[in-house]
Design an enzyme around this catalytic site. Structure first.
Site, short mmCIF file in Angstrom:
data_model
loop_
_atom_site.label_atom_id
_atom_site.label_comp_id
_atom_site.label_asym_id
_atom_site.label_seq_id
_atom_site.Cartn_x
_atom_site.Cartn_y
_atom_site.Cartn_z
CG HIS A 60 -1.67 1.31 1.40
ND1 HIS A 60 -2.55 1.82 0.47
CD2 HIS A 60 -1.63 2.21 2.42
CE1 HIS A 60 -3.02 2.98 0.91
NE2 HIS A 60 -2.47 3.25 2.08
CG HIS A 84 0.31 7.54 3.67
ND1 HIS A 84 0.85 6.58 2.86
CD2 HIS A 84 -0.97 7.16 3.90
CE1 HIS A 84 -0.06 5.66 2.59
NE2 HIS A 84 -1.17 5.98 3.20
CD GLU A 88 -5.17 7.37 10.17
OE1 GLU A 88 -4.55 7.66 9.13
OE2 GLU A 88 -6.41 7.30 10.23
CG ASP A 89 -3.05 2.89 10.13
OD1 ASP A 89 -3.97 3.21 10.90
OD2 ASP A 89 -3.12 3.00 8.90
CG ASP A 150 -4.19 6.95 1.76
OD1 ASP A 150 -3.82 5.76 1.72
OD2 ASP A 150 -4.92 7.43 2.64
CG ASP A 271 -17.64 15.45 -25.31
OD1 ASP A 271 -18.65 14.71 -25.21
OD2 ASP A 271 -17.24 16.17 -24.39
#
Ligand code: MN
Length: 492
Positions: A60, A84, A88-89, A150, A271
């Site tokens: 990821h 990133h 948080e994790d 993300d 288009d």
């Protein structure tokens, strides 16, 4: 958006670093920073898995970093992408990150984490989440760009999530992330997000649009090819060099929006396939336009000069539609390399651009991205009416939809004109099948009562009640119709 690997592939350090080194975009220190971020992130996420079964970091975070790289972002941003999710994790603390990578990267990762708690399903949080988004934009647009990459990866692996989550995340992505990408003039990413999410939000329409696209590509292919060849020869002769001419196929989601507008009459959409001519100077754009209008008859009222009058997000190009002579009409877009680059990659392009062009970044930003100032003004307003917020954000996609709420505050998204019975089916099949009526803002209402935006609805059931064919007239949503037909034995 260049994607290097299938979304569930785990990308090893060696493979990743090869891509970084081969791009020749980074000096030794920058390569070193990126590699340190890889090692740090890999260690922090050790043992964590995605629902797809891939390792969390290599399956990821590394993908996110590669998307950022394909957008031409800096080493700081790529490191930010790798890291990133560390705050948080994982067990990593802000102080540890600060010590290892300094304040700029920590600031970016922190910003991305703060954006993590948005849940559009909960009305109140939805608003404050959006607000955070905007505050973050006004602070640093790079946080948004990491978040968008993300989300783009998460959407690519959405099929591994439970269906209810799929839908929520897909809706949120269309309402928030694609919007932001659009505002950042990142057309390719906005389209990619919408196309991925569309499939989950409106699966039936998605299939239908896919079929329409396929058959019209087949039908128009010969014409396009012949117009393409003529344009290539004649523009090359006129310019003294061969311009880039390519086919631009309308994205599924924008085709869908157009079909809705035209009552699903595909003959009125000109288009679906456009030819794009990329030249060197604005003057050449007008020269080529003249050449094309001299060669083919232009369709009245279809010419647009976005060079003289750019769109609000900065988009520039000349658009015209011509009669090909064989019964097909073809849209033609003429732009310069710079206009093309900015239209595809938007703000990221400008972030990496300014580095190379040696321009004063702030001046560049002022000239080309005046929407950024507008966003800032928007956030700086102290008293912001919640309604204004939503109104501003609702795109045409959400225009014919209403949001109603359960007593717990969950948001249910329905089409305009939906009734109490639609609401019951939207929550649960059994609730719909045995619905007796519902309390709307505290008052008991019949099943066929039409709901208004932001009504709070609680369904009353009676297990002796079963659906009758009469119910079909009381619902608007395809889901409810299908379920009623199914349970009254009527064939669809
Ligand atoms: Mn993530």
């Amino acid at each position: 958006m260049q994607t290097y690997f299938p979304p569930t592939r785990e990308i090893s350090r060696r493979r990743f670093m090869n891509i970084i080194k081969q791009s020749k975009s980074f000096n030794e220190d920058e390569v070193d920073l990126i590699e340190r971020a890889y090692i740090f992130g890999q260690k922090a996420h050790r043992g964590q898995k995605r629902l797809s079964g891939s390792g969390y970091f290599a399956g990821h975070c590394v993908h996110v970093a590669l998307y950022l790289h394909s957008l031409g972002m800096s080493a700081t941003m790529i490191a930010g992408g790798l890291l990133h999710d560390t705050l948080e994790d994982t067990e990593v603390s802000t102080e540890e990150l600060q010590e290892a990578f300094g304040s700029e990267i920590t600031f970016l990762v922190n910003g991305v984490s703060r954006l993590g708690d948005i849940k559009y399903r909960y009305y109140k949080r939805h608003i404050s989440g959006l607000r955070k988004f905007f505050v973050a934009v006004s602070k640093d647009v790079r946080i948004i760009i990491i978040k968008l990459c993300d989300r783009y990866h998460n959407l690519q692996t959405l099929s591994y999530l439970p269906p209810d989550k799929q839908r929520r995340i897909a809706e949120e992505s269309m309402l928030i992330h694609a919007q932001l990408a659009h505002r950042l003039n990142m057309a390719t990413l906005a389209q990619a997000i919408n196309d991925l999410a569309f499939k989950y939000v409106l699966p039936d329409d998605y299939q239908k649009v896919q079929r329409i696209l396929k058959s019209s590509l087949k039908g128009g292919e010969k014409t396009i090819r012949s117009v393409y060849r003529k344009i290539l020869t004649e523009t090359t002769a006129a310019l003294g060099y061969q311009p880039l001419v390519d086919r631009r196929i309308k994205s599924l989601y924008s085709l869908y929006k157009k079909l809705l507008l035209k009552n699903w009459n595909v003959a009125l959409i000109y288009d679906i396939i456009a030819l794009r001519i990329i030249v060197k100077t604005p003057a050449e754009c007008y020269q080529i336009l003249g050449l094309i209008h001299g060669r083919w008859r232009p369709m009245p009222n279809r010419f647009k000069d976005y060079i003289a009058q750019p769109k609000a997000n900065g988009y520039q190009s000349l658009h015209t539609t011509i009669f090909s002579g064989s019964g097909y009409v073809v849209e033609i877009q003429i732009k310069t390399e710079d206009m093309h680059f900015l239209a595809e990659y938007g703000v990221p392009a400008h972030l990496s651009y300014k580095k190379h062009q040696g321009q004063d970044p702030l001046k560049f930003e002022k000239d080309h991205f005046h929407w950024l100032d507008q966003l800032r003004l928007f956030v700086d307003q102290k008293e912001i009416d919640v309604k204004d917020y939503l109104q501003d954000l609702e795109t045409d996609f959400f225009k014919d939809q209403i949001f109603v709420l359960t007593p717990k505050g969950d948001i249910i998204n329905l089409i305009k004109g939906a009734t109490v019975l639609d609401f019951a089916f939207a929550i649960h099949t059994d609730l719909g099948l045995h619905a007796k009526g519902g309390y709307v803002n505290g008052k008991f209402k019949a099943l066929k009562t039409r709901l208004q935006p932001e009504d709070i609805v609680e369904i009353v059931v009676n297990k002796n009640i079963t659906p009758s064919k009469e119910w079909l007239a009381w619902v608007q949503t395809p889901t409810a119709k299908r379920l009623i037909r199914h349970h009254t034995g009527k064939r669809t």
